[in-house]
Design a protein around this motif. Sequence first.
Motif, PDB file in Angstrom:
ATOM      1  N   LYS A  70      91.031   9.283 -11.899  1.00 28.42           N
ATOM      2  CA  LYS A  70      89.692   9.312 -12.502  1.00 28.42           C
ATOM      3  C   LYS A  70      88.954   8.009 -12.264  1.00 28.42           C
ATOM      4  CE  LYS A  70      90.354  12.754 -16.155  1.00 28.42           C
ATOM      5  NZ  LYS A  70      90.396  12.998 -17.623  1.00 28.42           N
ATOM      6  N   ASN A  71      89.673   6.904 -12.299  1.00 31.03           N
ATOM      7  CA  ASN A  71      89.058   5.598 -12.071  1.00 31.03           C
ATOM      8  C   ASN A  71      88.487   5.503 -10.657  1.00 31.03           C
ATOM      9  OD1 ASN A  71      88.508   2.819 -12.955  1.00 31.03           O
ATOM     10  ND2 ASN A  71      90.025   2.253 -11.420  1.00 31.03           N
ATOM     11  N   ILE A  72      89.228   6.021  -9.674  1.00 29.45           N
ATOM     12  CA  ILE A  72      88.737   6.021  -8.290  1.00 29.45           C
ATOM     13  C   ILE A  72      87.490   6.895  -8.176  1.00 29.45           C
ATOM     14  CG2 ILE A  72      89.273   6.721  -5.917  1.00 29.45           C
ATOM     15  CD1 ILE A  72      92.214   6.072  -6.533  1.00 29.45           C
ATOM     16  N   LEU A  73      87.557   8.074  -8.768  1.00 26.06           N
ATOM     17  CA  LEU A  73      86.426   9.004  -8.692  1.00 26.06           C
ATOM     18  C   LEU A  73      85.175   8.429  -9.349  1.00 26.06           C
ATOM     19  CD1 LEU A  73      88.352  12.301  -9.525  1.00 26.06           C
ATOM     20  CD2 LEU A  73      87.471  11.619  -7.284  1.00 26.06           C
ATOM     21  N   GLU A  74      85.371   7.718 -10.451  1.00 26.68           N
ATOM     22  CA  GLU A  74      84.224   7.137 -11.162  1.00 26.68           C
ATOM     23  C   GLU A  74      83.583   5.998 -10.377  1.00 26.68           C
ATOM     24  OE1 GLU A  74      85.790   5.996 -14.914  1.00 26.68           O
ATOM     25  OE2 GLU A  74      85.965   8.066 -15.671  1.00 26.68           O
ATOM     26  N   LYS A  75      84.413   5.222  -9.675  1.00 28.38           N
ATOM     27  CA  LYS A  75      83.901   4.064  -8.948  1.00 28.38           C
ATOM     28  C   LYS A  75      83.286   4.439  -7.601  1.00 28.38           C
ATOM     29  CE  LYS A  75      86.865   0.523 -11.029  1.00 28.38           C
ATOM     30  NZ  LYS A  75      87.912  -0.508 -10.772  1.00 28.38           N
TER      31      LYS A  75
ATOM     32  N   LYS B   6      79.874   7.873  -3.482  1.00 25.14           N
ATOM     33  CA  LYS B   6      79.593   8.898  -2.486  1.00 25.14           C
ATOM     34  C   LYS B   6      79.988  10.280  -3.022  1.00 25.14           C
ATOM     35  CE  LYS B   6      78.317   6.032   0.780  1.00 25.14           C
ATOM     36  NZ  LYS B   6      76.989   6.055   1.396  1.00 25.14           N
ATOM     37  N   LYS B   7      79.606  11.308  -2.297  1.00 25.65           N
ATOM     38  CA  LYS B   7      79.993  12.660  -2.680  1.00 25.65           C
ATOM     39  C   LYS B   7      81.483  12.824  -2.435  1.00 25.65           C
ATOM     40  CE  LYS B   7      78.744  17.538  -2.253  1.00 25.65           C
ATOM     41  NZ  LYS B   7      77.884  18.537  -1.566  1.00 25.65           N
ATOM     42  N   THR B   8      82.219  13.075  -3.506  1.00 26.11           N
ATOM     43  CA  THR B   8      83.683  13.004  -3.461  1.00 26.11           C
ATOM     44  C   THR B   8      84.321  14.317  -3.899  1.00 26.11           C
ATOM     45  OG1 THR B   8      83.510  10.657  -4.014  1.00 26.11           O
ATOM     46  CG2 THR B   8      85.675  11.653  -4.230  1.00 26.11           C
ATOM     47  N   ALA B   9      85.421  14.656  -3.233  1.00 27.61           N
ATOM     48  CA  ALA B   9      86.204  15.832  -3.608  1.00 27.61           C
ATOM     49  C   ALA B   9      87.601  15.379  -4.022  1.00 27.61           C
ATOM     50  CB  ALA B   9      86.304  16.816  -2.440  1.00 27.61           C
ATOM     51  N   ARG B  10      88.124  16.032  -5.040  1.00 26.23           N
ATOM     52  CA  ARG B  10      89.499  15.788  -5.483  1.00 26.23           C
ATOM     53  C   ARG B  10      90.382  16.897  -4.920  1.00 26.23           C
ATOM     54  NH1 ARG B  10      91.418  14.540 -11.693  1.00 26.23           N
ATOM     55  NH2 ARG B  10      93.669  14.839 -11.359  1.00 26.23           N
ATOM     56  N   TYR B  11      91.428  16.529  -4.215  1.00 24.37           N
ATOM     57  CA  TYR B  11      92.210  17.493  -3.428  1.00 24.37           C
ATOM     58  C   TYR B  11      92.659  18.694  -4.248  1.00 24.37           C
ATOM     59  CZ  TYR B  11      95.710  19.362  -0.223  1.00 24.37           C
ATOM     60  OH  TYR B  11      96.438  20.194   0.591  1.00 24.37           O
TER      61      TYR B  11
ATOM     62  N   ALA C 154      89.670  20.932  -5.207  1.00 19.30           N
ATOM     63  CA  ALA C 154      88.674  21.246  -4.190  1.00 19.30           C
ATOM     64  C   ALA C 154      88.852  22.662  -3.667  1.00 19.30           C
ATOM     65  CB  ALA C 154      88.787  20.259  -3.033  1.00 19.30           C
ATOM     66  N   GLY C 155      87.744  23.276  -3.324  1.00 19.98           N
ATOM     67  CA  GLY C 155      87.778  24.574  -2.664  1.00 19.98           C
ATOM     68  C   GLY C 155      88.000  24.389  -1.173  1.00 19.98           C
ATOM     69  N   THR C 156      87.839  25.452  -0.429  1.00 20.88           N
ATOM     70  CA  THR C 156      88.080  25.374   1.009  1.00 20.88           C
ATOM     71  C   THR C 156      86.899  24.758   1.755  1.00 20.88           C
ATOM     72  OG1 THR C 156      87.268  27.647   1.201  1.00 20.88           O
ATOM     73  CG2 THR C 156      89.649  27.333   1.040  1.00 20.88           C
ATOM     74  N   ASP C 157      85.700  24.833   1.195  1.00 18.66           N
ATOM     75  CA  ASP C 157      84.529  24.290   1.872  1.00 18.66           C
ATOM     76  C   ASP C 157      84.122  22.962   1.242  1.00 18.66           C
ATOM     77  OD1 ASP C 157      82.355  23.850   3.418  1.00 18.66           O
ATOM     78  OD2 ASP C 157      81.055  25.324   2.423  1.00 18.66           O
ATOM     79  N   ILE C 158      84.657  21.879   1.794  1.00 20.53           N
ATOM     80  CA  ILE C 158      84.348  20.547   1.272  1.00 20.53           C
ATOM     81  C   ILE C 158      83.801  19.663   2.391  1.00 20.53           C
ATOM     82  CG2 ILE C 158      85.898  20.524  -0.708  1.00 20.53           C
ATOM     83  CD1 ILE C 158      88.028  19.278   1.018  1.00 20.53           C
TER      84      ILE C 158
END
Length: 412
Positions: free
Chosen positions: A270-275, A278-283, A286-290
């Motif tokens: 969560k810390n990485i995602l918050e910092k 850019k437009k970010t996906a979490r593996y 995530a869906g198939t279209d990222i």
Amino acid sequence: MTFFYNTGISAYNLAIRLAAPFNEKAKLLNKGRKEVWEKIRTIQRGNQRLVWFHAASLGEFEQGRPVIEKLKQTEPDTKILLTFFSPSGYEIRKNYTEADYILYLPADTKRNAIRFIETLRPDAAIFIKYEFWFHYLHELRNRQIPIYLISAIFRPEQPFFKNWGGLHRRMLSFFKCLYVQDKESVNLLNKIGIRNVQLTGDTRFDRVKQIAETARTIEKAESFCNGQPAIICGSTWPPDEEILLEYINSYSGNYKWIIVPHEIGENHIKNILEKCKKKTARYSQAGTDISSCDVLVIDCIGLLSSIYRYGKIAYIGGGFGAGIHNTLEAAVYGIPVIFGPKYQKFNEAVNLIQTGGAFSIQNNKELKEVLDNLIQNPAIAEIAGQKALEYVNSQLGATDSIGKGILTNDKR
């Protein structure tokens, strides 16, 4: 010296028990050691040849793995006993199919060593890289069971080469052969009278080559990259992520970023995602279209060695802490490698820099300079990647060299 050694072992064991309620790794180790004797009682030893491999943790296991698989291929009826010291090795590889028995190594006391070896009666013992447990080694030697150390590396600051290191030097004499990674190790050992040494190199080169040749397709990573170049940030820690995210947040080119943290706890992810701005996906979510995302954060284990195949450049974490992680897993794909300043204890990192396949950075300014140069000059990145791959290919063959001694000479 054995008194001080035994005192140290006892103190460590007590510390593990006291820390267990508060520390997850200590809890797993304490629990695993309690259960190990019950598991040993279920083993049907039989009359087949049994070879014991011991690894401290996951990295050492990966060094021993090519030898295990070579042995299984050559002698399919031979049983493999695999032990780990660390939960980070055991918990990840406890279902490894090439080993017949996988256990935690009981604490190195004289009583445990006698009980363990009397019960399992190994025909040979192979310790990987730097595991030296006096009572186990002594008991194996007393029973004339051949012992080997593989992919070992020695440095002047180690106890073997100190005035007070008599017990450690004695342990070296228990081995039938020490298979070492470099000439310096041979010279150091020869200076203290240890002649049972053979220069074979590092089995990790064989292992990463094997991994690359069988790398699996990671569909989400493929969809994410969608044909665009990517930079793989592998086994990162917070200090790595701090300077990487500063660069990523200001980057405006067409490169994509895959971050694979060393620790995947929820708070860390969560810390990485918050910092990340850019437009970010979490593996895992995530869906198939990222393909429209700029950054993909991997929040599960077991993917990194295959994910490097999608990279044009790799950043390897750990160089701002105790030391860098596995650079060879990336270099084998023929891509340039970048890492932090603490790499001197890793021969492969030193050699990769010398050959032009890797770059070390000390701060965010230097990271920007290196990345800008590689991204803006694809020819420079390609040449560096070729140098990295050439270095890996030049070091192959340690498994076969070790195998000639271990796999054919000790049937009794």
